[in-house]
Motif scaffolding. Sequence first.
Motif, PDB file in Angstrom:
ATOM      1  N   UNK A 214       0.828  -1.194   0.000  1.00  0.00           N
ATOM      2  CA  UNK A 214       0.000   0.000   0.000  1.00  0.00           C
ATOM      3  C   UNK A 214       0.862   1.243   0.000  1.00  0.00           C
ATOM      4  N   UNK A 215       0.472   2.228   0.809  1.00  0.00           N
ATOM      5  CA  UNK A 215       1.217   3.487   0.852  1.00  0.00           C
ATOM      6  C   UNK A 215       1.741   3.821   2.245  1.00  0.00           C
ATOM      7  N   UNK A 216       1.603   2.857   3.179  1.00  0.00           N
ATOM      8  CA  UNK A 216       1.953   3.175   4.566  1.00  0.00           C
ATOM      9  C   UNK A 216       2.854   2.154   5.251  1.00  0.00           C
ATOM     10  N   UNK A 217       3.162   1.039   4.596  1.00  0.00           N
ATOM     11  CA  UNK A 217       3.847  -0.058   5.277  1.00  0.00           C
ATOM     12  C   UNK A 217       5.112  -0.455   4.525  1.00  0.00           C
ATOM     13  N   UNK A 218       6.263  -0.379   5.202  1.00  0.00           N
ATOM     14  CA  UNK A 218       7.551  -0.691   4.582  1.00  0.00           C
ATOM     15  C   UNK A 218       8.227  -1.836   5.324  1.00  0.00           C
ATOM     16  N   UNK A 232       4.027   4.402   8.766  1.00  0.00           N
ATOM     17  CA  UNK A 232       3.944   5.854   8.917  1.00  0.00           C
ATOM     18  C   UNK A 232       2.676   6.342   8.242  1.00  0.00           C
ATOM     19  N   UNK A 233       1.983   7.246   8.917  1.00  0.00           N
ATOM     20  CA  UNK A 233       0.771   7.829   8.345  1.00  0.00           C
ATOM     21  C   UNK A 233       1.106   8.532   7.035  1.00  0.00           C
ATOM     22  N   UNK A 234       2.251   9.230   6.998  1.00  0.00           N
ATOM     23  CA  UNK A 234       2.783   9.811   5.762  1.00  0.00           C
ATOM     24  C   UNK A 234       4.138   9.162   5.499  1.00  0.00           C
ATOM     25  N   UNK A 235       4.134   8.059   4.789  1.00  0.00           N
ATOM     26  CA  UNK A 235       5.366   7.296   4.576  1.00  0.00           C
ATOM     27  C   UNK A 235       6.137   7.785   3.357  1.00  0.00           C
ATOM     28  N   UNK A 301       5.294   3.844  13.627  1.00  0.00           N
ATOM     29  CA  UNK A 301       5.621   2.683  14.456  1.00  0.00           C
ATOM     30  C   UNK A 301       6.716   1.891  13.766  1.00  0.00           C
ATOM     31  N   UNK A 302       7.580   1.277  14.561  1.00  0.00           N
ATOM     32  CA  UNK A 302       8.700   0.531  13.988  1.00  0.00           C
ATOM     33  C   UNK A 302       8.958  -0.735  14.789  1.00  0.00           C
ATOM     34  N   UNK A 303       9.294  -1.824  14.088  1.00  0.00           N
ATOM     35  CA  UNK A 303       9.747  -3.035  14.765  1.00  0.00           C
ATOM     36  C   UNK A 303      11.036  -3.509  14.104  1.00  0.00           C
ATOM     37  N   UNK A 375       7.135  16.117   4.313  1.00  0.00           N
ATOM     38  CA  UNK A 375       6.092  15.314   4.974  1.00  0.00           C
ATOM     39  C   UNK A 375       6.190  13.818   4.674  1.00  0.00           C
ATOM     40  N   UNK A 376       7.277  13.363   4.072  1.00  0.00           N
ATOM     41  CA  UNK A 376       7.474  11.932   3.841  1.00  0.00           C
ATOM     42  C   UNK A 376       8.414  11.397   4.916  1.00  0.00           C
ATOM     43  N   UNK A 377       8.024  10.313   5.590  1.00  0.00           N
ATOM     44  CA  UNK A 377       8.745   9.866   6.779  1.00  0.00           C
ATOM     45  C   UNK A 377       9.423   8.505   6.643  1.00  0.00           C
ATOM     46  N   UNK A 378       9.544   7.984   5.434  1.00  0.00           N
ATOM     47  CA  UNK A 378      10.227   6.712   5.250  1.00  0.00           C
ATOM     48  C   UNK A 378      11.684   6.834   5.681  1.00  0.00           C
ATOM     49  N   UNK A 379      12.121   5.949   6.552  1.00  0.00           N
ATOM     50  CA  UNK A 379      13.502   5.966   7.024  1.00  0.00           C
ATOM     51  C   UNK A 379      14.449   5.699   5.850  1.00  0.00           C
ATOM     52  N   UNK A 380      15.455   6.548   5.697  1.00  0.00           N
ATOM     53  CA  UNK A 380      16.436   6.374   4.630  1.00  0.00           C
ATOM     54  C   UNK A 380      16.034   6.990   3.301  1.00  0.00           C
TER      55      UNK A 380
END
Length: 444
Positions: A214-218, A232-235, A301-303, A375-380
């Motif tokens: 989708x657009x929120x789960x990495x 992230x809500x805004x990934x 959220x992160x695991x 506003x994009x919060x994807x790590x890296x």
Amino acid sequence: MNNKVLLVSMWMLSTSASATQVFMKGSNCLLTEKTQQIELVAQSSGSIYAVAGREASSEQVRKVAGKLSDDVKMKLFEALSTKAQAYSYGVIVDRVVLKERIKDTSKEVSVSGRIVAYPVTACETSEAITAKNYNMITATSFSGKTQRIAFNVEIDPNPNVHVPKQTQVDDMVISQKQIFGIRLGYTYTEAEKKVGRFTLVWPLNERQKLAIIGRNHALLFENNLFVGYQYAFNLLPVSLANLINIYDINLAIHIQDETVEITKVTLSGKVMMAIKNTFPSVTFYQEGKYTKEPKTKLSGLQIGEFNVTKPAALSCYKGQIEIDEFVQHHQQSLVQWQSVDAKTVFYTGCNQLIELNKLGKVTSLKLLEPWSLSNANLIGLADMTSVLSPWEFYGVHYLDPENKASLIGEIEDFYGTIEVTAELWAGHFKSYDGQLVSAEFEKM
């Protein structure tokens, strides 16, 4: 006195060919292994006369263009019907492109068309195109935005073979060690089986691969093993998110003996505390912060471990080889995703979006502006986009002057859109202050 439009054109109808020999989109037909491509072209033009030398209105142009397009469709049908008589079982339409232009300071409209078809060996179920329904040869509509008409038909001799895998997440419950039924340490193949298909896959480097649902789960894979997850809500950058398929997932956690949703819902103090106790890396935001009753929701959220290291540059298409060959040879070093209409898309290292049909053949290419990362919060993400370069295409580069588009083919300025026609491509550039910023092309 009202403006008047005089269309100078010849309209001819013919029913000399057998209507049952031309089959349209949706026909279940078989092709020979060494089938020969049939390619035909047609053109029709007409003049526009306006009173007192006034420029023709857009409504007048569209009216004339519509009649000319109808004429071109009939000509293509007649020519293809004649060709079809050479084949015992007829032909099926593969692709039709119609292109409309205005010439001579808006005094003449011209519509050209190209059709590609293939002979068939048998048709189990089919719908024939005849002189009575010849418009169905394209089923197109005029696009006032791009000033072009295009319609691509995908032929699949065996639809059951080429049905792509679809994303299907059944387990929404997450914990410190697993997400969507995928446990930390699962291989990439094991993880993919759990969800059917990832929406987007980015080969980061020799060791790491990023998969998005989708657009929120990495999900991050390292040495082929699942090592970390980020919600992230805004990934993603908005311009990227708008290009990929939507797949909504409402995450849930176990609180005592109850399963509680935690995304896109207002969180109570009890649920917030449970989330904080379960996941060490979590953030929230307040919706309606300055209202009397603000609502607290999950922001991120992160695991596991989610650390992107030294992304490698992706391959870039520069026109040296045929584009289907490029995709075949370099797809392991391209970003791949499902578009909003569930088609397969490859993204190159120079902001080129390549779209494929069900048979894995390239149908179109877009040249896009760089993504805004706000506003994009994807790590890296900053490191990942740092290896992307501005687009280039057959010697034309991002922000080149408009006349450089002629390096690709014949160009015309159509109401501020730079139309391009070449042997392999037909499309248009968009420009800003005389510089080329983006483009869309159909493969001919």
